[in-house]
Design an enzyme around this catalytic site. Structure first.
Site, PDB file in Angstrom:
ATOM      1  N   CYS A 202       8.850   2.330   3.986  1.00 53.24           N
ATOM      2  CA  CYS A 202       8.588   2.860   2.647  1.00 53.24           C
ATOM      3  C   CYS A 202       8.007   4.267   2.818  1.00 53.24           C
ATOM      4  O   CYS A 202       6.923   4.416   3.403  1.00 53.24           O
ATOM      5  CB  CYS A 202       7.611   1.956   1.909  1.00 53.24           C
ATOM      6  SG  CYS A 202       7.326   2.521   0.233  1.00 53.24           S
TER       7      CYS A 202
ATOM      8  N   CYS B 266      11.240   8.825  -3.875  1.00 54.60           N
ATOM      9  CA  CYS B 266      11.625   7.781  -2.911  1.00 54.60           C
ATOM     10  C   CYS B 266      11.915   8.383  -1.526  1.00 54.60           C
ATOM     11  O   CYS B 266      12.945   9.038  -1.317  1.00 54.60           O
ATOM     12  CB  CYS B 266      12.833   6.981  -3.405  1.00 54.60           C
ATOM     13  SG  CYS B 266      13.106   5.493  -2.421  1.00 54.60           S
TER      14      CYS B 266
END
Ligand code: PYC
Length: 319
Positions: free
Chosen positions: A95, A245
């Site tokens: 992530c 992201c």
């Protein structure tokens, strides 16, 4: 201590947001996962302690937007930390925004200073750098395009074409569409990208080795002329990434490089749905790229979560 106090398990967390997307780092009180590599610790967390994940990120303590990060002792003592990322649906290989949040949290705790720090994840070790202005750069895992220009019919929405790429998670990246990537349109954007993800699964369109494509990314021109592109990213489950992201930007840059549209070392400024930006670049590596993304996180809370044995929702509300 009263009997009701001893019934309460305490879990210490630090909350932050990276370009708008929240990360909740568990710094103490998490389950005992042993000293194996991060992949084996993730397997144990998944099979024996999944209620812990739910309790940390589900309502009433969290929400579908929260990404959890369980801080672990690294295997290699030279690494700054190990981490396992999770959300309301399950576990994330890597992530990007969460790694920026984790490094910012470690700095907030006084455990690291500006400089380079290795972080171990279940999909490999990533190199990070905390800069003196608080920005964090993450050299992500090797990223690559797996399939180009794949078409799929999405019931109720029509035909979509996109690339399948890995950036630490699996993405379907769509450049051509008729949607307006604005926050006010989020309900429509969630609906279309969720239908697209379902259509990919129903048509057997997967990542390498049959891996589920659980992130969908739509692109458009940037709103701010200084940026390269704007995106909307559907995360696993029903939530969308408030940040640009990190793994999605890595997957995008891998596709651009494969198309000859992003040279090694050139800057790519990815604008997210809130207008916040990650700056990225790539180095060629094998059939793909080694991406670096940079962004900024801010610590928002230092808290202790209480898990009361008598609370019917101690492991979250199962929507
Ligand atoms: O920044 O890589 C990322 C990410 C994945 C899911 C939410 N954020």
């Amino acid at each position: 201590m009263t009997e009701s106090e001893t019934n309460k398990k305490r879990v210490q967390v630090i909350d932050s947001h990276t370009a708008g997307e929240p990360t909740r780092v568990v710094i103490a009180g998490g389950p005992e996962l042993g000293i194996g590599d991060l992949q084996s610790r993730l397997a144990l967390l998944r099979t024996a302690h999944d209620g812990f994940r739910k309790g940390v990120v589900f309502e009433p303590r969290g929400s579908e937007v929260v990404v959890g990060a369980l801080l672990c002792e690294p295997v290699n003592p030279a690494s700054a930390a190990g981490v396992i990322f999770f959300n309301d649906v399950g576990y994330l290989g890597m992530c990007g925004h969460g790694t920026i949040g984790l490094v910012t949290t470690l700095a907030h705790l006084g455990r690291i200073a500006p400089g380079k720090h290795s972080i171990e994840t279940p999909v490999g070790t990533v190199q990070t750098e905390l800069h003196s202005d608080g920005t964090v750069s993450v050299r992500n895992v090797p990223s690559y395009r797996y399939r180009q220009n794949v078409s799929v019919e999405v019931p109720g929405y029509g035909q979509f074409a996109g690339d399948v790429a890995w950036g630490g998670n699996w993405f379907f990246l769509v450049a051509e569409h008729s949607y307006d990537l604005r926050l006010a349109e989020r309900t429509v954007l969630i609906a279309v990208t969720t239908a697209l993800r379902t259509a990919l699964a129903e048509n057997g369109i997967t990542g390498e080795g049959g891996a589920v494509i659980d992130h969908i990314e739509l692109f458009s021109a940037a709103e701010n002329q200084g940026n390269s592109s704007r995106n909307f990213v559907l995360c696993p489950g029903a939530s969308f990434d408030r940040s640009p992201c990190g793994t999605g930007t890595s997957a995008k840059m891998a596709c651009l490089h494969a198309d000859g549209k992003l040279d090694e070392g050139a800057s790519w400024r990815q604008e997210g749905i809130l207008g916040t930006v990650f700056v990225g670049s790539v180095m060629a590596q094998g059939d793909g790229v080694l991406p670096v993304i940079s962004g900024r996180a801010w610590v928002t809370a230092e808290s202790t979560l209480l898990f009361d044995a008598t609370d019917p929702f101690r492991e979250g509300i199962p929507f």
